[in-house]
Motif scaffolding. Structure first.
Motif, short mmCIF file in Angstrom:
data_model
loop_
_atom_site.label_atom_id
_atom_site.label_comp_id
_atom_site.label_asym_id
_atom_site.label_seq_id
_atom_site.Cartn_x
_atom_site.Cartn_y
_atom_site.Cartn_z
N GLY A 141 -8.10 -7.64 0.07
CA GLY A 141 -8.40 -6.42 -0.65
C GLY A 141 -8.64 -5.20 0.22
O GLY A 141 -8.94 -5.31 1.41
N TRP A 142 -8.47 -4.05 -0.41
CA TRP A 142 -8.78 -2.75 0.21
C TRP A 142 -9.91 -2.12 -0.59
O TRP A 142 -9.75 -1.84 -1.78
N ASN A 143 -11.06 -1.92 0.08
CA ASN A 143 -12.20 -1.29 -0.56
C ASN A 143 -12.03 0.22 -0.52
O ASN A 143 -12.03 0.83 0.56
N LEU A 144 -11.87 0.82 -1.68
CA LEU A 144 -11.60 2.25 -1.77
C LEU A 144 -12.82 3.10 -1.41
O LEU A 144 -12.67 4.30 -1.16
N VAL A 145 -14.00 2.51 -1.38
CA VAL A 145 -15.21 3.27 -1.10
C VAL A 145 -15.36 3.54 0.39
O VAL A 145 -15.62 4.67 0.81
N ASP A 146 -15.21 2.51 1.23
CA ASP A 146 -15.37 2.71 2.68
C ASP A 146 -14.07 2.55 3.46
O ASP A 146 -14.07 2.58 4.69
N ASN A 147 -12.94 2.37 2.74
CA ASN A 147 -11.62 2.24 3.38
C ASN A 147 -11.50 1.05 4.33
O ASN A 147 -10.77 1.10 5.32
N ASN A 148 -12.20 -0.02 4.01
CA ASN A 148 -12.08 -1.23 4.82
C ASN A 148 -11.14 -2.23 4.18
O ASN A 148 -11.08 -2.37 2.95
N LEU A 149 -10.39 -2.95 5.04
CA LEU A 149 -9.56 -4.07 4.59
C LEU A 149 -10.38 -5.35 4.70
O LEU A 149 -11.08 -5.57 5.70
N LEU A 150 -10.27 -6.20 3.68
CA LEU A 150 -11.14 -7.37 3.59
C LEU A 150 -10.34 -8.64 3.35
O LEU A 150 -9.44 -8.68 2.51
N HIS A 151 -10.69 -9.70 4.10
CA HIS A 151 -10.11 -11.02 3.87
C HIS A 151 -11.01 -12.07 4.51
O HIS A 151 -11.52 -11.89 5.62
N ASN A 152 -11.20 -13.16 3.77
CA ASN A 152 -11.99 -14.29 4.26
C ASN A 152 -13.41 -13.88 4.64
O ASN A 152 -14.01 -14.43 5.57
N GLY A 153 -13.94 -12.88 3.92
CA GLY A 153 -15.31 -12.43 4.18
C GLY A 153 -15.46 -11.52 5.38
O GLY A 153 -16.57 -11.11 5.71
N ASP A 154 -14.35 -11.16 6.02
CA ASP A 154 -14.39 -10.32 7.20
C ASP A 154 -13.74 -8.96 6.94
O ASP A 154 -12.85 -8.84 6.10
N VAL A 155 -14.19 -7.97 7.70
CA VAL A 155 -13.55 -6.66 7.68
C VAL A 155 -12.41 -6.68 8.70
O VAL A 155 -12.64 -6.94 9.88
#
Length: 272
Positions: free
Chosen positions: A183-197
């Motif tokens: 996923g892409w968090n639109l709030v902080d612009n971080n990419l997320l997978h497996n619980g990691d940024v």
């Protein structure tokens, strides 16, 4: 006798739809010549959706596609801007078939009558998500997502397998919290997978933040195993690579009560 006449009319339409050889050269033009639109609407109203889908007249805006669209989609979806980027009735029907599932989402959300928009109920200390009806294991696919309402502290768009959870306690980035989602968090612009940024996105100085109502185009390439994003028709970058050879579903997760998220499948992206 009226019923027999209707049956004969249905048989005529069916024969015209099923053809594909030389005998079907007239196509939809032949049907239009025999029957006016109001009669076709009546005939089609007696057919099942699968029967209408099996008719192939070539033109994606013909009477069969129009009737199938009217029978499948809610009036609200057809008379608003939701499907404005879909060029034909057939594309609109396909998009509805790939919309949010009505039985695979958090118990704290509901799918609105238009069939394309998720509404999150105001339940404190909960993160809620939803998947689409159909996932992808091959090919190239694109869909649009946009937020209407506050993002809150976490608002994530991306993809998930069938095993990824769609609800949890607390305000967290649910999509991307395990190995089953990206996923892409639109709030902080971080990419997320497996619980990691997995880094910030897009990777540029002073990257602007998402604004409510902007359409994000998500592009999934199962051949190259990549997921990319566009924002308001501007290509940003490939966000994830080396995706697994699995069935991946468009998905979202949100935390802010009363927010609404719309997802519209676009079919194959124009660039292939």
């Amino acid at each position: 006798m009226a019923a027999l006449g209707l049956g004969a009319g249905a048989a005529l339409v069916g024969a015209g739809c099923r053809g594909g050889g030389a005998g079907d050269a007239s196509g939809s033009a032949g049907i239009r010549a025999w029957l006016p639109g109001r009669v076709l609407d009546l005939v089609f109203s007696y057919l099942e959706l699968l029967e209408l889908q099996s008719c192939t007249l070539g033109d994606e805006n013909n009477e069969v596609s129009r009737s199938l669209c009217a029978l499948s989609l809610a009036e609200e979806a057809l008379r608003t801007h939701i499907l404005c980027n879909l060029p034909s009735y057939k594309a609109k029907v396909r998009s509805f078939q790939h919309a949010f599932s009505t039985n695979d989402y958090s118990r704290n959300v509901c799918i609105k009558k238009n069939g394309f928009t998720l509404h999150q109920n105001p339940i404190a200390q909960n993160t809620d998500g939803a998947r689409t009806k159909i996932g992808f294991s091959e090919g190239h696919h694109a869909w649009e997502v946009w937020w209407e309402g506050l993002l809150g502290t976490v608002a994530v768009i991306g993809i998930a397998t069938k095993r990824a959870p769609m609800q949890c306690q607390g305000y967290v980035a649910l999509l991307g919290s395990d190995e089953q989602s990206w996923g892409w968090n639109l709030v902080d612009n971080n990419l997320l997978h497996n619980g990691d940024v997995n880094g910030s996105f897009p990777q540029c100085n002073n990257a602007r933040k998402y604004q409510i109502g902007e359409r994000i185009r998500v592009i999934l390439d199962m051949e190259d195993e990549t997921l990319a994003f566009e924002l308001e028709y501007e290509f940003l970058a490939v966000a994830f690579r080396e995706l697994p050879k699995a069935c991946l579903y468009p998905a979202v997760s949100a935390v802010n009560g009363n927010t609404e998220v719309t997802l519209v499948d676009l079919g194959k992206p124009l660039d292939g």
